[in-house]
Design a protein around this motif. Structure first.
Motif, PDB file in Angstrom:
ATOM      1  N   VAL A  85      -0.958  -0.984  -4.432  1.00 28.53           N
ATOM      2  CA  VAL A  85      -2.178  -0.202  -4.413  1.00 28.53           C
ATOM      3  C   VAL A  85      -1.831   1.222  -4.032  1.00 28.53           C
ATOM      4  N   VAL A 105      -8.269  -1.733   3.157  1.00 30.43           N
ATOM      5  CA  VAL A 105      -7.580  -2.843   2.485  1.00 30.43           C
ATOM      6  C   VAL A 105      -7.014  -3.803   3.538  1.00 30.43           C
ATOM      7  N   SER A 140      -6.109   2.540   2.719  1.00 30.80           N
ATOM      8  CA  SER A 140      -5.237   1.464   3.180  1.00 30.80           C
ATOM      9  C   SER A 140      -5.797   0.762   4.416  1.00 30.80           C
ATOM     10  N   THR A 147       1.683   6.325   3.367  1.00 22.25           N
ATOM     11  CA  THR A 147       0.686   5.298   3.680  1.00 22.25           C
ATOM     12  C   THR A 147       1.358   4.219   4.531  1.00 22.25           C
ATOM     13  N   VAL A 204       0.867  -1.186   0.000  1.00 18.83           N
ATOM     14  CA  VAL A 204       0.000   0.000   0.000  1.00 18.83           C
ATOM     15  C   VAL A 204       0.902   1.235   0.000  1.00 18.83           C
TER      16      VAL A 204
END
Ligand code: CUV
Ligand code: SF4
Length: 636
Positions: A330, A270, A267, A298, A259
């Motif tokens: 991501v 996720v 995040s 992140t 992430v």
């Protein structure tokens, strides 16, 4: 002259030759190809603000000294700088806006993926914002706090300061900012004002433009303050957590999802969803299930709240893909190199963009919306599992480098540790040790990496030097990434590098806090927006001592910075009164007025000022000298 090293990160040094052999281009190749970089741009004297230009001022005085419209080097440099600050403030504050809007939805009972995780924090924020939360329902408090934060994006009355800046400063600083006319009233309006005043044929007085820039930087501060605090409400206030960092955190037998970006709204979900999909990953052949790792800010966000390992920081993001072991990367917003889709083409890695305003050609786009967050997160994890099935095991090269890292030192966590020594007056042990000199001062390391200097090297060199001089070290952003990857967020680093009196203090606090040894040498405060946490600590100390921030032995350093956001952060650090070091020559040197303003005049106006020094040893010496000067001022 020997060639400057690209990096001191052992994992990157392991992978770079492999990348070269495979013909994969990295940031360092592109940087080399870009040389020599444009001298006008480096000095900041190139103007492209209107299409009579581009104009450039001859720094040697032989060619043009004014652009076609008559703007001189001072105007051009100041305008360029102010616009960078506006860019940085826009980025941080847009991030903050999303968080505030999500909190509002939670308060209104929408956004089922989110909830109020830290009620106590929410109430204390409401208290600070004068919202009298005592007898109100928690959802009502959430709504009111969200609306008070959103007011900082919409207020039209110029004479009312932004709620967050006003409520998080010393009273004296508030007055100073008001006096200078640089207290923001509305983040968006201040950013728009910078764009307007720097349009062709507007503000041409460099000092006045810079005051506008300072106001923009304070708008940036306001946005990051509310980002940090409201993120804690939604996702929890960080507490010390032991984790690991560097590319060795990737696992051969797991679906590795990186992430990357900045905003925890995505995040966090996720991570939640991935935890529930471990079995599906195992069914696909990943014995160890799903392994989430973080990159950039992140990465800092999920590291400090969840103990998720940090894979790497900004400059080495491509390297994560070059390990051949990342199944999906991501990304949300900011500091994502467009290069990553090209690197990913050489592997099985899925690059997934998620924000409507941040797409990258060649990536898979899965739109992320707060109201359907869980569905998007599930799709993302499914894509990662699919990609894992395509992973070419012959291409996997996970460097065997990782370090322990203790992360998660929020202001609250620091106060909690201190209160183990003095429950009634938690700050006392810290302040006593600053006054008696056991702790000489505090340094906040922030900001990015930049190929203009050896990756991670400035951070490491300056920090070790300051620690030796008994300076307490805080870190955020990619600087925090450097320290985590290179082992400075450990108790061993305190033993190895702290000066004797600093070591003694860190040991006393660490033991009292139940750490069975000292606090780590570098206290991890989080992502870039979390720089506000350091301000929070500083303001508490300043109030307790009854002085303003510009009297404290407190310095900041962004030794490898590059982004507009970092320019904004550095500028508000100066506005708050901090001597602020930058280790990359800023693109302002073409204007004597701008340089003088930021390195000298700012000191008279605000107490803070910039120190430009590219040599890390020299930089450390200058920071120590700045701390000594402050101590002298306080008579300690
Ligand atoms: Ni926001 S701004 S490179 S990720 S610190 Fe990292 Fe931090 Fe600079 Fe970007
Ligand atoms: Fe040239 Fe002035 Fe236009 Fe800038 S604003 S490009 S200096 S004419």
């Amino acid at each position: 002259m020997s060639k400057m090293k690209n990096t001191i990160d052992p994992a990157v040094n392991y992978l770079l030759p492999l990348a070269k052999k495979a013909g994969i281009e990295t940031v360092w190749d592109r940087f080399a190809a870009m040389k020599p970089q444009c001298g006008f741009g480096e000095l900041g004297v190139c103007c492209r603000i209107c299409w009579k230009g581009p104009c450039r001022i001859d720094p040697f005085g032989n060619g043009p000294q004014r652009g076609v419209c008559g703007a001189d080097a001072n105007t051009i440099v100041a305008r360029n700088l102010a616009r960078m600050i506006a860019g940085g403030a826009a980025s941080h504050s847009d991030h903050g806006r999303h968080i505030a809007l999500t909190l509002l939805e939670v308060g209104e009972g929408h956004a089922p993926a989110y909830r109020i995780k830290d009620e106590q924090k929410l109430r204390s924020i409401a208290e600070k914002l004068n919202l009298a939360p005592a007898d109100k329902d928690i959802r009502q408090v959430a709504k009111e706090v969200a609306l008070a934060s959103l007011e900082d994006y919409s207020r039209q009355n110029y004479s009312i300061p932004c709620n967050w800046t006003k409520s998080t400063m010393t009273a004296e600083r508030v007055d100073k900012l008001l006096d200078l006319g640089i207290m923001p009233h509305n983040i968006d309006a201040v950013i728009a004002e910078i764009m307007a005043r720097t349009h062709v044929g507007c503000d041409a007085d460099a000092a006045n433009i810079l005051l506008g820039g300072l106001k923009g930087a304070l708008a940036d501060y306001n946005g990051m303050c509310l980002s940090t605090e409201l993120s804690d409400v939604l996702f929890g206030t960080p507490e010390p957590v032991v984790t690991t960092a560097n590319l060795g955190v990737l696992k051969e037998d797991a679906v590795n999802i990186a992430v990357h970006g900045h905003n925890p709204l995505l995040s966090e979900i996720v991570c939640d969803v991935a935890l529930k999909m471990n079995e599906e990953a195992k069914k696909a052949g990943a014995k160890e299930g799903i392994n989430i790792v973080g990159i950039c800010c992140t990465g800092n966000e999920v590291m400090m709240r969840r103990g998720i390992p940090l894979a790497t920081n900004y400059l080495s993001q491509e390297m994560a893909i070059i390990t051949g072991a990342v199944d999906a990367m991501v990304v949300d917003v900011q500091c994502i190199m467009p290069a990553i889709t090209g690197v990913a083409e050489c592997f099985h890695t899925e690059i997934i963009t998620t924000m409507p305003v941040n797409k990258i050609t060649g990536a898979t786009h899965i739109e992320f919306r707060e109201d359907s967050a869980i569905d998007s997160a599930r799709k993302i994890v499914e894509l990662a599992i699919d990609a894992f099935k395509r992973r070419d095991r012959r291409k996997v090269n996970i460097p065997d480098y990782k370090q322990t890292a203790i992360a998660g030192f929020s202001a609250e966590a620091i106060m909690a540790a201190l209160s183990k020594i003095d429950a009634k007056d938690p700050l006392k042990p810290l302040i006593d040790n600053i006054i008696n000199g056991n702790i000489q001062g505090i340094a906040l390391f922030a900001g990015c990496n930049n190929p203009r200097t050896t990756h991670d090297n400035n951070f490491m060199t300056i920090a070790k030097e300051l620690a030796k001089n008994n300076v307490l070290i805080l870190a955020t952003g990619c600087g925090a990434g450097t320290f985590a990857k290179n082992g400075l967020m450990t108790q061993e680093a305190t033993e190895a590098y702290a000066g004797d009196s600093l070591k003694a203090v860190l040991t006393t606090i660490g033991k009292a806090a139940g750490l069975n040894g000292p606090l780590p040498l570098v206290l991890h405060m989080g992502s870039c927006v979390d720089n506000s946490r350091a301000v929070n600590v500083a303001v508490t100390i300043a109030n307790k001592l009854g002085v303003d921030l510009d009297k404290l032995p407190l310095v900041a350093s962004a030794p490898e910075f590059m982004s507009e956001k970092a320019v904004a952060i550095g500028t508000w650090a100066v506005a708050l009164g901090l001597p602020t070091h930058i280790g990359i020559v800023p693109q302002i040197m073409g204007s004597s007025v701008v340089v003088e303003f930021l390195t000298e005049k700012a000191k008279d106006l605000l107490g803070g000022y910039f120190i430009v020094e590219t040599d890390p040893k020299q930089a450390a010496a200058k920071l120590v000298a700045a701390i000594k000067e402050r101590r002298k001022g306080l008579g300690i």
